[in-house]
Each structure stands twice: as structure tokens, then as C-alpha cells.
Design an enzyme around this catalytic site. Structure first.
Site, PDB file in Angstrom:
ATOM      1  N   ASN A   1      -1.723   2.324  -1.153  1.00  0.00           N
ATOM      2  CA  ASN A   1      -1.710   1.694  -2.258  1.00  0.00           C
ATOM      3  C   ASN A   1      -1.108   2.034  -3.243  1.00  0.00           C
ATOM      4  O   ASN A   1      -0.422   1.398  -3.960  1.00  0.00           O
ATOM      5  CB  ASN A   1      -3.139   1.086  -2.672  1.00  0.00           C
ATOM      6  CG  ASN A   1      -3.679   0.008  -1.732  1.00  0.00           C
ATOM      7  OD1 ASN A   1      -3.168  -0.822  -0.680  1.00  0.00           O
ATOM      8  ND2 ASN A   1      -4.903  -0.022  -1.480  1.00  0.00           N
TER       9      ASN A   1
ATOM     10  N   HIS B   1      -9.219  10.813  -1.470  1.00  0.00           N
ATOM     11  CA  HIS B   1      -7.962   9.852  -2.224  1.00  0.00           C
ATOM     12  C   HIS B   1      -7.409  10.613  -3.472  1.00  0.00           C
ATOM     13  O   HIS B   1      -6.435  10.364  -3.954  1.00  0.00           O
ATOM     14  CB  HIS B   1      -8.428   8.422  -2.614  1.00  0.00           C
ATOM     15  CG  HIS B   1      -7.423   7.310  -2.129  1.00  0.00           C
ATOM     16  ND1 HIS B   1      -6.518   7.502  -1.400  1.00  0.00           N
ATOM     17  CD2 HIS B   1      -7.600   5.900  -2.682  1.00  0.00           C
ATOM     18  CE1 HIS B   1      -5.654   6.455  -1.219  1.00  0.00           C
ATOM     19  NE2 HIS B   1      -6.345   5.379  -1.849  1.00  0.00           N
TER      20      HIS B   1
ATOM     21  N   ASN C   1      -4.102   1.333  -7.140  1.00  0.00           N
ATOM     22  CA  ASN C   1      -3.219   0.313  -6.482  1.00  0.00           C
ATOM     23  C   ASN C   1      -2.444  -0.225  -7.752  1.00  0.00           C
ATOM     24  O   ASN C   1      -1.799  -1.047  -7.595  1.00  0.00           O
ATOM     25  CB  ASN C   1      -4.015  -0.934  -5.934  1.00  0.00           C
ATOM     26  CG  ASN C   1      -5.266  -1.387  -7.002  1.00  0.00           C
ATOM     27  OD1 ASN C   1      -5.648  -0.648  -7.941  1.00  0.00           O
ATOM     28  ND2 ASN C   1      -5.742  -2.338  -6.363  1.00  0.00           N
TER      29      ASN C   1
ATOM     30  N   TYR D   1     -14.703   9.471  -8.924  1.00  0.00           N
ATOM     31  CA  TYR D   1     -13.696   9.867  -7.709  1.00  0.00           C
ATOM     32  C   TYR D   1     -13.464  11.230  -7.478  1.00  0.00           C
ATOM     33  O   TYR D   1     -12.660  11.630  -6.621  1.00  0.00           O
ATOM     34  CB  TYR D   1     -12.621   8.921  -8.027  1.00  0.00           C
ATOM     35  CG  TYR D   1     -12.946   7.288  -8.194  1.00  0.00           C
ATOM     36  CD1 TYR D   1     -13.243   6.653  -6.990  1.00  0.00           C
ATOM     37  CD2 TYR D   1     -13.262   7.098  -9.534  1.00  0.00           C
ATOM     38  CE1 TYR D   1     -13.712   5.443  -7.204  1.00  0.00           C
ATOM     39  CE2 TYR D   1     -13.727   5.407  -9.267  1.00  0.00           C
ATOM     40  CZ  TYR D   1     -13.604   4.773  -8.240  1.00  0.00           C
ATOM     41  OH  TYR D   1     -14.222   3.461  -8.284  1.00  0.00           O
TER      42      TYR D   1
ATOM     43  N   TYR E   1      -6.397   2.699 -11.604  1.00  0.00           N
ATOM     44  CA  TYR E   1      -6.957   2.943 -10.185  1.00  0.00           C
ATOM     45  C   TYR E   1      -5.682   2.803  -9.355  1.00  0.00           C
ATOM     46  O   TYR E   1      -4.662   2.479  -9.709  1.00  0.00           O
ATOM     47  CB  TYR E   1      -7.810   1.751  -9.937  1.00  0.00           C
ATOM     48  CG  TYR E   1      -9.250   1.959 -10.461  1.00  0.00           C
ATOM     49  CD1 TYR E   1     -10.190   2.845 -10.222  1.00  0.00           C
ATOM     50  CD2 TYR E   1      -9.417   1.160 -11.335  1.00  0.00           C
ATOM     51  CE1 TYR E   1     -11.223   3.074 -10.606  1.00  0.00           C
ATOM     52  CE2 TYR E   1     -10.640   1.202 -12.142  1.00  0.00           C
ATOM     53  CZ  TYR E   1     -11.680   2.234 -11.678  1.00  0.00           C
ATOM     54  OH  TYR E   1     -12.930   2.482 -12.194  1.00  0.00           O
TER      55      TYR E   1
END
Length: 193
Positions: free
Chosen positions: A119, A19, A73, A14, A71
Site C-alpha cells: 500500500n 511494516h 496507504n 506501530y 499511515y
């Protein structure tokens, strides 16, 4: 002391995603002082402590820089854990995150507000029971055409955008420093575009 949390997803998969711009900003702040992130025992987060200003200067702000090891969320648990660990209240929290509704190359600094479908912010608000914390919102823009916004956020920046991204990460780090040293109004007048 302030807690500055950069939002993102953990791991190399990631690292270059839109994000994860929040991670990039706190990593830039750590690099400025040579600080290294270490795992905070009992909290699913990494943290680094830094001091702004000249070494030995009186009354320089201390920052705890944080990155969740969960993560996006599930970010709220680690953020509330870091606040408790350092005995800080949400009004001493700065969350740095990506923002779809702001064009690339733009920043917005604000206090409070909703989660706007983010989120990470939703998780933090749920864990803290409040949205009353500072935010440094880094614009990533909306996807072109019919691309799903979630897929867009979980994709890498195009090669042509990476140079501009590096400049924006530095600018967002400057905005964080300004926020904790000069206050919200002055920072907004300087950095909000």
C-alpha cells in the site's frame, strides 16, 4: 542530493511492527551522523539532513531522510511533498520498505517496478505518476499457516528475531549508502541475496 524515505506507520503503537522496517533503516542512517528528525512545515513528514563520508571531504552525498506522519496507504502525499520541497525528481528517490516475498535476513535493491500489493508503494506511485525510483526491499517473509498477511505485517517481530532484525537494519542502511555512492549495479552485486 537524494531523498531516502523509510516506509512505516507513525506512533509508538506501530514502532516494532514488520511494516515499519523502513522507519528503522532511516533512523539507523540518522543515528550514524547524530541527525535528528524534525517536522517539515506544510508537509506531513519528518525529515533529517545528513552527509555521508568524512566531515569536510569534498563531493560527499547529501541525503534527506524522510518518514511520513501519515499511515502507510497515504504515504504518497508526504513523499511527493518532500521531493517538491527539495526540488528533486523521482530518480533521486530511494524508498526503503518491508517485503513479504523476500525471506527474513535477505535484501533486494532495484530501480522501478510495480507495487506488488504494498500500500505504501501504491500510494507513492499514484502521487508521483511513476514507479521509476529506487527501492531497498527488506525481507520479512510470509506468515506461517493461514494468518492474514496484513495482520502479520502489523504485528511485532518475535523476541528471537529482534537481534537478527537489528543486523538487517544496519545492512539495509549500508545498502542505501552504497546505492548513492557506488551506484545500482555495484550495490546489487554486494547486497542482493
Amino acid at each position: 542530493m537524494w531523498l531516502v524515505v523509510g516506509l512505516g506507520n507513525p506512533g509508538p503503537t506501530y514502532a516494532g511492527h514488520r511494516h515499519n522496517v523502513g522507519f528503522g533503516v532511516v533512523e539507523e542512517l540518522a543515528a550514524r551522523t547524530g541527525a535528528r528528525f524534525t517536522v517539515t512545515k506544510g508537509i506531513r513528514a519528518e525529515a533529517a539532513e545528513v552527509r555521508l563520508g568524512a566531515p569536510g571531504a569534498a563531493d560527499v552525498p547529501r541525503l534527506v531522510l524522510g518518514k511520513s506522519r501519515t499511515y502507510m496507504n497515504e504515504t504518497g502525499g508526504p513523499v511527493s511533498g518532500l521531493l517538491r520541497y527539495h526540488r528533486l525528481t523521482p530518480d533521486r528517490l530511494v524508498v526503503v520498505h518491508d517485503e513479504l516475498d523476500i525471506d527474513p535476513g535477505q535484501l533486494r535493491v532495484k530501480f522501478g517496478g510495480g507495487d506488488n500489493g504494498h500500500n505504501g508503494l501504491r500510494s507513492i506511485r499514484a502521487s508521483l505518476g511513476t514507479g521509476d525510483f529506487y527501492r531497498v526491499r527488506v525481507g520479512v517473509g510470509r506468515p506461517a499457516g493461514r494468518q492474514d498477511p496484513a495482520d502479520f505485517l502489523l504485528s511485532n517481530f518475535a523476541a528471537r528475531d529482534r537481534e537478527g532484525l537489528a543486523v538487517e537494519l544496519v545492512r539495509a542502511a549500508d545498502a542505501v549508502e552504497s546505492l548513492v555512492t557506488a551506484g545500482l549495479e555495484r550495490t546489487q552485486s554486494t547486497f542482493n541475496s
